[in-house]
Design a protein around this motif. Structure first.
Motif, PDB file in Angstrom:
ATOM      1  N   ASP A 147      -3.475  11.356  -6.824  1.00 42.86           N
ATOM      2  CA  ASP A 147      -3.283  10.458  -5.801  1.00 42.86           C
ATOM      3  C   ASP A 147      -1.905  10.079  -5.992  1.00 42.86           C
ATOM      4  O   ASP A 147      -1.621   8.835  -6.484  1.00 42.86           O
ATOM      5  CB  ASP A 147      -4.175   9.650  -5.576  1.00 42.86           C
ATOM      6  CG  ASP A 147      -4.148   9.213  -4.252  1.00 42.86           C
ATOM      7  OD1 ASP A 147      -3.533   9.469  -3.164  1.00 42.86           O
ATOM      8  OD2 ASP A 147      -5.065   8.052  -3.907  1.00 42.86           O
ATOM      9  N   CYS A 148      -0.934  10.682  -5.034  1.00 46.35           N
ATOM     10  CA  CYS A 148       0.618  10.134  -4.986  1.00 46.35           C
ATOM     11  C   CYS A 148       1.109  10.130  -6.195  1.00 46.35           C
ATOM     12  O   CYS A 148       1.613   9.055  -6.667  1.00 46.35           O
ATOM     13  CB  CYS A 148       0.519   8.797  -4.215  1.00 46.35           C
ATOM     14  SG  CYS A 148      -0.138   8.750  -2.458  1.00 46.35           S
ATOM     15  N   GLY A 149       0.791  11.148  -7.395  1.00 46.99           N
ATOM     16  CA  GLY A 149       1.356  10.802  -8.579  1.00 46.99           C
ATOM     17  C   GLY A 149       0.700  10.075  -9.618  1.00 46.99           C
ATOM     18  O   GLY A 149       1.248  10.102 -10.851  1.00 46.99           O
ATOM     19  N   THR A 195       0.840  -1.127   0.037  1.00 46.63           N
ATOM     20  CA  THR A 195       0.142   0.202  -0.188  1.00 46.63           C
ATOM     21  C   THR A 195       0.847   1.306   0.031  1.00 46.63           C
ATOM     22  O   THR A 195       2.178   1.199   0.650  1.00 46.63           O
ATOM     23  CB  THR A 195      -0.959   0.261   1.237  1.00 46.63           C
ATOM     24  OG1 THR A 195      -0.002   0.039   2.505  1.00 46.63           O
ATOM     25  CG2 THR A 195      -1.873  -1.062   1.159  1.00 46.63           C
ATOM     26  N   CYS A 196       0.469   2.295  -0.426  1.00 48.35           N
ATOM     27  CA  CYS A 196       1.017   3.615  -0.380  1.00 48.35           C
ATOM     28  C   CYS A 196       0.969   4.336   0.568  1.00 48.35           C
ATOM     29  O   CYS A 196      -0.293   4.836   1.003  1.00 48.35           O
ATOM     30  CB  CYS A 196       0.761   4.288  -1.682  1.00 48.35           C
ATOM     31  SG  CYS A 196       1.891   5.817  -2.048  1.00 48.35           S
ATOM     32  N   SER A 197       1.893   4.924   1.363  1.00 40.67           N
ATOM     33  CA  SER A 197       1.512   5.771   2.510  1.00 40.67           C
ATOM     34  C   SER A 197       1.814   7.297   2.441  1.00 40.67           C
ATOM     35  O   SER A 197       1.490   8.035   2.926  1.00 40.67           O
ATOM     36  CB  SER A 197       2.828   5.512   3.436  1.00 40.67           C
ATOM     37  OG  SER A 197       4.206   5.797   2.834  1.00 40.67           O
ATOM     38  N   CYS A 198       1.625   7.612   0.801  1.00 38.27           N
ATOM     39  CA  CYS A 198       1.664   8.853   0.305  1.00 38.27           C
ATOM     40  C   CYS A 198       0.167   9.462   0.634  1.00 38.27           C
ATOM     41  O   CYS A 198      -0.857   8.961   0.672  1.00 38.27           O
ATOM     42  CB  CYS A 198       1.781   8.801  -1.250  1.00 38.27           C
ATOM     43  SG  CYS A 198       1.752  10.608  -1.709  1.00 38.27           S
ATOM     44  N   THR A 199       0.246  10.825   1.294  1.00 39.99           N
ATOM     45  CA  THR A 199      -0.916  11.666   1.515  1.00 39.99           C
ATOM     46  C   THR A 199      -1.275  12.799   0.603  1.00 39.99           C
ATOM     47  O   THR A 199      -2.054  13.417   1.135  1.00 39.99           O
ATOM     48  CB  THR A 199      -0.780  12.140   3.046  1.00 39.99           C
ATOM     49  OG1 THR A 199       0.389  12.781   3.199  1.00 39.99           O
ATOM     50  CG2 THR A 199      -0.481  10.874   3.909  1.00 39.99           C
ATOM     51  N   GLN A 200      -0.307  13.015  -0.276  1.00 42.36           N
ATOM     52  CA  GLN A 200      -0.490  14.065  -1.290  1.00 42.36           C
ATOM     53  C   GLN A 200      -1.792  13.687  -2.338  1.00 42.36           C
ATOM     54  O   GLN A 200      -1.877  12.737  -3.257  1.00 42.36           O
ATOM     55  CB  GLN A 200       0.660  14.376  -1.975  1.00 42.36           C
ATOM     56  CG  GLN A 200       1.614  14.604  -1.375  1.00 42.36           C
ATOM     57  CD  GLN A 200       3.091  14.729  -2.151  1.00 42.36           C
ATOM     58  OE1 GLN A 200       3.178  14.660  -3.366  1.00 42.36           O
ATOM     59  NE2 GLN A 200       4.011  15.111  -1.463  1.00 42.36           N
ATOM     60  N   ARG A 201      -2.856  14.299  -2.089  1.00 45.58           N
ATOM     61  CA  ARG A 201      -4.049  13.891  -2.551  1.00 45.58           C
ATOM     62  C   ARG A 201      -4.710  15.236  -3.378  1.00 45.58           C
ATOM     63  O   ARG A 201      -5.013  16.092  -2.624  1.00 45.58           O
ATOM     64  CB  ARG A 201      -5.144  13.226  -2.164  1.00 45.58           C
ATOM     65  CG  ARG A 201      -6.439  12.882  -2.685  1.00 45.58           C
ATOM     66  CD  ARG A 201      -7.443  12.387  -1.616  1.00 45.58           C
ATOM     67  NE  ARG A 201      -8.795  11.861  -2.242  1.00 45.58           N
ATOM     68  CZ  ARG A 201      -8.845  10.764  -3.303  1.00 45.58           C
ATOM     69  NH1 ARG A 201      -7.786   9.831  -3.393  1.00 45.58           N
ATOM     70  NH2 ARG A 201     -10.019  10.616  -3.495  1.00 45.58           N
TER      71      ARG A 201
END
Length: 216
Positions: free
Chosen positions: A208-210, A189-195
């Motif tokens: 969402d995460c690029g 799973t991706c832990s990225c929070t950039q949405r």
């Protein structure tokens, strides 16, 4: 040591005698050490033979006469850590042949891995020589290794999919019983929070995460 002045049998040859059952996985020698099931089971395939020898850490030496040398040299290419030597017709050089073959086997270091789970690939670089030279991308193999000489291997593991649950892969040097066990896991799973909703880059979709997610 396998000594012969003739070619070898392989899977399928038993059909000539009406024998079609594959070889039994258990040893079939009788109390006298004689194979007693030749009338029941077919010969093993080269692949099966290579697998059994490798699993048992057996390094075969084929001592064969000159007319059959090319055949056994081809066979040796399919069986890891095997060697072929030419046996004289009167077998007078058998001791010398075995000694030379053993020295050849003992001076070769070959790295091998267990069957890989789906989505996993391995690549090797060998650092041979004394001192170790530049990496060789031809795999986990070093020849001409001397006593107390150090050789190094670089192993790269690539995962093309999520490993859930984690998987294990074994690495060992042929001829040795020790094995290095690797436990492989990947973030699934991706832990990225950039949405970013309605991102211009995604033509109104969500970035969402690029990665663009479109809304139908």
């Amino acid at each position: 040591v396998f000594a012969s002045d003739d070619t070898f049998h392989a899977a399928g040859d038993g059909k000539l005698g009406g024998i079609v059952q594959p070889p039994h996985p258990r040893c079939q020698l009788d109390d006298s050490g004689i194979y007693a099931s030749s009338h029941l089971y077919d010969y093993p395939s080269v692949g099966h033979l290579a697998q059994v020898l490798s699993a048992a850490n057996i390094q075969p030496i084929f001592a064969v006469t000159s007319p059959t040398m090319p055949i056994y040299q081809e066979l040796s290419r399919l069986i890891p850590k095997s060697v072929v030597g030419e046996l004289r017709q009167d077998s007078s050089n058998v001791v010398q042949l075995i000694a030379e073959a053993y020295n050849s086997l003992s001076s070769t270091v070959e790295l091998q891995h267990s069957p890989l789970p789906p989505g996993i690939s391995l690549s090797y670089e060998s650092h041979c020589g004394d001192p170790p030279g530049p990496p060789q991308p031809h795999g986990g193999f070093c020849a001409g290794v001397h006593i107390n000489q150090e050789v190094n291997f670089t192993v790269r593991v690539r995962a093309s999919s999520c490993l859930d649950p984690p998987q294990r892969v074994g690495l060992r040097v042929l001829g040795f019983t020790e094995e290095l066990s690797l436990e492989l896991s990947t973030p699934c799973t991706c832990s990225c929070t950039q949405r970013q909703p309605q991102a211009p880059l995604c033509h109104g979709g969500t970035l969402d995460c690029g990665v663009c997610s479109c809304h139908g």
